[in-house]
Design an enzyme around this catalytic site. Sequence first.
Site, PDB file in Angstrom:
ATOM      1  N   VAL A  97       0.858  -1.178   0.000  1.00 28.84           N
ATOM      2  CA  VAL A  97       0.000   0.000   0.000  1.00 28.84           C
ATOM      3  C   VAL A  97       0.897   1.232   0.000  1.00 28.84           C
ATOM      4  O   VAL A  97       1.915   1.258   0.705  1.00 28.84           O
ATOM      5  CB  VAL A  97      -0.908   0.039   1.240  1.00 28.84           C
ATOM      6  CG1 VAL A  97      -1.857   1.236   1.178  1.00 28.84           C
ATOM      7  CG2 VAL A  97      -1.687  -1.265   1.391  1.00 28.84           C
ATOM      8  N   CYS A  98       0.563   2.218  -0.808  1.00 28.58           N
ATOM      9  CA  CYS A  98       1.248   3.505  -0.798  1.00 28.58           C
ATOM     10  C   CYS A  98       2.755   3.300  -1.022  1.00 28.58           C
ATOM     11  O   CYS A  98       3.146   2.585  -1.943  1.00 28.58           O
ATOM     12  CB  CYS A  98       0.933   4.218   0.524  1.00 28.58           C
ATOM     13  SG  CYS A  98       1.302   5.984   0.566  1.00 28.58           S
TER      14      CYS A  98
END
Length: 218
Positions: A97-98
């Site tokens: 994520v991210c």
Amino acid sequence: MDIAFVLYPNMTALDLVGPYDVLSPGPDVTSHFVAATLDPVPAGSAMRIVPTTTFDTLDRADVIVVPGGEPYEVLAEGTVAAWLRKVHPTATWTTSVCTGSTLLASAGVLEGKRATTHWALRDLLASLGAEVSTDRVVRDGSVITGAGVSAGIDMALTLAGILWGDVFAQGVQLAIEYDPEPPYDSGSVEKASPEVVDLVRGLVANEFGAGRSEGVKA
């Protein structure tokens, strides 16, 4: 099914908790919070998350979830990347994520693969060998990456649909009532005004440390 959620200092809490709330209810899931030690790991200024196991102890997982956060010091230090190099080859799915995708890239997981990340760190991800996409969720083989922070929920729902079918994933979506109606339409760099983009670029530069890119390559 063993799912390893990777912890490291100054990670972003929602990057971890969003996917955890989506994936942990899955059939026969055992969740592991894995870190360098069993000491509580800071996620922001006040939150601490307690690991359940360590990189030395956990040598395999069916699913790996790497949250984002402040990446430079973690990239330079190398412990997370070393663990990913060990466990990724036998994992069924490796996800991020991210800015967690920069940790995957530093471990060689994204070599020759499409991946996404937070919009402000796309250049960093590209410098680490990934083919950067602007999509919110990207699947390339056994690797799934999500863009910035809230995209972790989308990434996890995508994976839940693959693992347990669309009906189960839709049920999780309903259970967490994930039906966003934000009060503003500035949730992507393409939609936000120049003033808002400049504001966030400044915040990101301060948070991530604009001068730390040398440490990434050390």
